[in-house]
Design a protein around this motif. Sequence first.
Motif, PDB file in Angstrom:
ATOM      1  N   LYS A 168       0.273  -0.822   0.111  1.00 61.15           N
ATOM      2  CA  LYS A 168       0.298  -0.314  -0.218  1.00 61.15           C
ATOM      3  C   LYS A 168       0.378   1.234  -0.263  1.00 61.15           C
ATOM      4  O   LYS A 168       0.263   2.303  -0.732  1.00 61.15           O
ATOM      5  CB  LYS A 168      -1.468   0.231   1.357  1.00 61.15           C
ATOM      6  N   PHE A 169       1.785   1.292   0.932  1.00 60.58           N
ATOM      7  CA  PHE A 169       2.520   2.389   1.275  1.00 60.58           C
ATOM      8  C   PHE A 169       4.290   2.451   0.304  1.00 60.58           C
ATOM      9  O   PHE A 169       4.732   3.749   0.198  1.00 60.58           O
ATOM     10  CB  PHE A 169       2.799   2.795   2.616  1.00 60.58           C
ATOM     11  N   TYR A 170       4.971   2.034   0.077  1.00 58.65           N
ATOM     12  CA  TYR A 170       6.118   1.260  -1.341  1.00 58.65           C
ATOM     13  C   TYR A 170       5.698   0.898  -2.346  1.00 58.65           C
ATOM     14  O   TYR A 170       6.541   2.032  -3.035  1.00 58.65           O
ATOM     15  CB  TYR A 170       6.636   0.471  -0.413  1.00 58.65           C
ATOM     16  N   GLU A 171       5.109   0.261  -2.594  1.00 56.22           N
ATOM     17  CA  GLU A 171       5.546  -0.365  -4.119  1.00 56.22           C
ATOM     18  C   GLU A 171       3.671  -1.417  -4.423  1.00 56.22           C
ATOM     19  O   GLU A 171       3.630  -2.535  -4.452  1.00 56.22           O
ATOM     20  CB  GLU A 171       6.143  -1.850  -3.827  1.00 56.22           C
ATOM     21  N   PRO A 172       2.818   0.041  -4.787  1.00 55.25           N
ATOM     22  CA  PRO A 172       1.472  -0.540  -4.727  1.00 55.25           C
ATOM     23  C   PRO A 172       1.426  -1.179  -6.936  1.00 55.25           C
ATOM     24  O   PRO A 172       0.541  -1.349  -7.222  1.00 55.25           O
ATOM     25  CB  PRO A 172       0.947   1.153  -4.986  1.00 55.25           C
ATOM     26  N   TYR A 173       2.523  -1.033  -7.115  1.00 52.47           N
ATOM     27  CA  TYR A 173       2.625  -0.810  -8.545  1.00 52.47           C
ATOM     28  C   TYR A 173       2.535  -2.893  -8.661  1.00 52.47           C
ATOM     29  O   TYR A 173       2.161  -4.158  -9.606  1.00 52.47           O
ATOM     30  CB  TYR A 173       3.718  -0.927  -8.910  1.00 52.47           C
ATOM     31  N   LEU A 174       2.986  -3.616  -7.975  1.00 56.28           N
ATOM     32  CA  LEU A 174       2.766  -5.100  -7.328  1.00 56.28           C
ATOM     33  C   LEU A 174       1.221  -5.466  -7.936  1.00 56.28           C
ATOM     34  O   LEU A 174       1.255  -7.150  -8.596  1.00 56.28           O
ATOM     35  CB  LEU A 174       3.230  -5.562  -6.430  1.00 56.28           C
ATOM     36  N   LEU A 175       0.495  -4.737  -7.862  1.00 60.76           N
ATOM     37  CA  LEU A 175      -1.139  -5.317  -7.867  1.00 60.76           C
ATOM     38  C   LEU A 175      -1.131  -4.516  -9.379  1.00 60.76           C
ATOM     39  O   LEU A 175      -2.765  -4.666  -9.157  1.00 60.76           O
ATOM     40  CB  LEU A 175      -2.203  -4.636  -6.636  1.00 60.76           C
ATOM     41  N   THR A 191       1.654   3.836 -15.579  1.00 62.19           N
ATOM     42  CA  THR A 191       1.439   2.567 -14.875  1.00 62.19           C
ATOM     43  C   THR A 191       0.166   3.771 -14.540  1.00 62.19           C
ATOM     44  O   THR A 191       0.461   4.700 -14.819  1.00 62.19           O
ATOM     45  CB  THR A 191       2.450   2.621 -14.075  1.00 62.19           C
ATOM     46  N   PRO A 192      -0.552   3.315 -14.278  1.00 58.84           N
ATOM     47  CA  PRO A 192      -2.010   4.187 -13.679  1.00 58.84           C
ATOM     48  C   PRO A 192      -1.277   4.277 -12.162  1.00 58.84           C
ATOM     49  O   PRO A 192      -0.603   4.408 -11.586  1.00 58.84           O
ATOM     50  CB  PRO A 192      -2.700   3.391 -13.115  1.00 58.84           C
ATOM     51  N   TYR A 193      -1.723   5.893 -12.309  1.00 60.44           N
ATOM     52  CA  TYR A 193      -1.287   6.933 -11.175  1.00 60.44           C
ATOM     53  C   TYR A 193      -1.000   6.487  -9.694  1.00 60.44           C
ATOM     54  O   TYR A 193      -0.740   6.287  -9.053  1.00 60.44           O
ATOM     55  CB  TYR A 193      -1.871   8.474 -11.103  1.00 60.44           C
ATOM     56  N   ILE A 194      -2.935   5.959 -10.223  1.00 62.69           N
ATOM     57  CA  ILE A 194      -2.672   5.119  -7.685  1.00 62.69           C
ATOM     58  C   ILE A 194      -1.467   3.770  -7.684  1.00 62.69           C
ATOM     59  O   ILE A 194      -1.999   3.382  -5.938  1.00 62.69           O
ATOM     60  CB  ILE A 194      -4.760   4.633  -8.042  1.00 62.69           C
ATOM     61  N   LEU A 195      -1.485   3.025  -9.749  1.00 56.69           N
ATOM     62  CA  LEU A 195       0.014   2.114  -8.676  1.00 56.69           C
ATOM     63  C   LEU A 195       1.453   2.945  -8.549  1.00 56.69           C
ATOM     64  O   LEU A 195       1.931   1.645  -8.602  1.00 56.69           O
ATOM     65  CB  LEU A 195      -0.662   0.633  -9.837  1.00 56.69           C
ATOM     66  N   ARG A 196       1.412   3.767  -8.798  1.00 59.85           N
ATOM     67  CA  ARG A 196       3.061   3.990  -8.911  1.00 59.85           C
ATOM     68  C   ARG A 196       3.370   4.248  -7.687  1.00 59.85           C
ATOM     69  O   ARG A 196       2.193   4.764  -6.421  1.00 59.85           O
ATOM     70  CB  ARG A 196       3.307   5.061  -9.398  1.00 59.85           C
ATOM     71  N   VAL A 197       4.342   4.436  -7.396  1.00 60.31           N
ATOM     72  CA  VAL A 197       5.124   4.830  -5.831  1.00 60.31           C
ATOM     73  C   VAL A 197       4.576   5.776  -5.512  1.00 60.31           C
ATOM     74  O   VAL A 197       4.714   7.337  -6.137  1.00 60.31           O
ATOM     75  CB  VAL A 197       6.602   4.817  -6.436  1.00 60.31           C
ATOM     76  N   PRO A 198       4.099   6.429  -3.947  1.00 61.83           N
ATOM     77  CA  PRO A 198       4.118   7.469  -3.049  1.00 61.83           C
ATOM     78  C   PRO A 198       4.891   8.286  -3.534  1.00 61.83           C
ATOM     79  O   PRO A 198       6.617   7.560  -2.869  1.00 61.83           O
ATOM     80  CB  PRO A 198       2.855   6.666  -2.266  1.00 61.83           C
ATOM     81  N   ILE A 199       5.103   9.198  -3.451  1.00 61.44           N
ATOM     82  CA  ILE A 199       5.986  10.420  -3.486  1.00 61.44           C
ATOM     83  C   ILE A 199       6.303  10.162  -2.065  1.00 61.44           C
ATOM     84  O   ILE A 199       8.123  10.416  -1.465  1.00 61.44           O
ATOM     85  CB  ILE A 199       5.308  11.717  -3.754  1.00 61.44           C
ATOM     86  N   ASN A 200       6.112  10.189  -0.820  1.00 64.02           N
ATOM     87  CA  ASN A 200       6.476  10.461   0.420  1.00 64.02           C
ATOM     88  C   ASN A 200       7.412   8.888   0.726  1.00 64.02           C
ATOM     89  O   ASN A 200       8.349   9.192   1.626  1.00 64.02           O
ATOM     90  CB  ASN A 200       5.872  10.552   1.666  1.00 64.02           C
ATOM     91  N   THR A 201       7.299   7.641   0.108  1.00 66.62           N
ATOM     92  CA  THR A 201       7.713   7.270   0.747  1.00 66.62           C
ATOM     93  C   THR A 201       9.036   6.379  -0.709  1.00 66.62           C
ATOM     94  O   THR A 201       9.893   5.466  -0.362  1.00 66.62           O
ATOM     95  CB  THR A 201       6.969   5.671   0.600  1.00 66.62           C
ATOM     96  N   ARG A 202       9.675   7.924  -1.844  1.00 63.37           N
ATOM     97  CA  ARG A 202      10.477   7.012  -2.821  1.00 63.37           C
ATOM     98  C   ARG A 202      11.495   7.050  -2.272  1.00 63.37           C
ATOM     99  O   ARG A 202      12.569   6.284  -2.710  1.00 63.37           O
ATOM    100  CB  ARG A 202       9.757   8.422  -3.734  1.00 63.37           C
TER     101      ARG A 202
END
Length: 373
Positions: free
Chosen positions: A254-261, A324-335
Amino acid sequence: MATATGVFFLSITAVPVCYSMNLLTSMNDHRLVFGGACLILAAIIFLSYLIISLTTSKRSRKPNDLFFYVFSLFAFTSVVDLVIGLELDGIINNFVAFYLKEGELYLNTAYGTMINYWDGTAHYCMYLMMVTAIVWNQGYREIGLYWVGSVMNSIVVFLPGNIAGKFGADLKASYLLNMPYIIFPLLGAYRFLQSRKPVNIPKEQLKLRQNKSIFQRPFDLVMVIYLVLSCAFSLLRMLAAMDSPIPFAQTYVKFYEPYLLDPVIYPKLQMLVYWFYFTPYRLCAIYGLLYPGCEWMSDWALIHAGAAIQGQFSHIGSSLHSRTPYILRVPINTRPTFWVINLALLVFPQLLAWRCLTKPAFFVKQSNKPKTN
């Protein structure tokens, strides 16, 4: 050298060839696209033979290595892949639009873009280096093993992902154009692994190196710690990619790699490869760093390094790519955390391969045979 130069110029003809094919109005049928691609690839092999015939004098020796033609062909397709990557990102237009529509639709993804960039740059350089080595009658075993790892990791993720992902219902005949990337890397792996040459190191130096414990070898100790942590982290990312209900897996995805989904399924397959293929190697590598005489360490460290850099390059790029859909990209605060983790998984395998190649004494098997007069 003229032969290698000829292969280089042959490879860059991929640009006008792609543009010309895109202009043909007949390229609106996937069967015609596949047939045209096969004819072009056959022509490239024939032209590679002509290059050898025209640039090699009677006194010089003609390259008789089958992989000369393989690498010449793959160098051409690497340039095609670079053109595809540039068109997918909108940097160029109307070069391969026909192929992205009637050839391989699954390339219209972030992962498809990144593997095209990797093939069009890193693999392309490897092909030119190996072609030059063949022409100069020099060995290319190390770069060959690195290439095998890189290509095989790409294929193991890419081909199943094309079928199992959301583009599985849109497969066309051009999917078969990927088959050479299975056959020839496997042939290359067998050839390179079978051609290992013995390392000649004085017996006294071998004893001096091999009698040191892991605590007397700080670099190796760091490598062992990395391998242990990477095994644990591979388990975490595999569980996260499988959408496990375990809390720490849910937190990570959820917070680090949503792209996995991502429904394209490439990231899931990459995480499965990391767990089911990389982890057994890492455990074996830990053994090889603890106990001397594991002669296979250098070869498999190269294969692992090639696979790791290809996998991480594609995964990092896809996690941040605009396709990659925006919701599945890495969140800016955890990059920052994302970059530290993924760059470590990219860099440390390269360091391990470098260590095994430059200081192989610990991995040389000592002969117990008595000397005879």
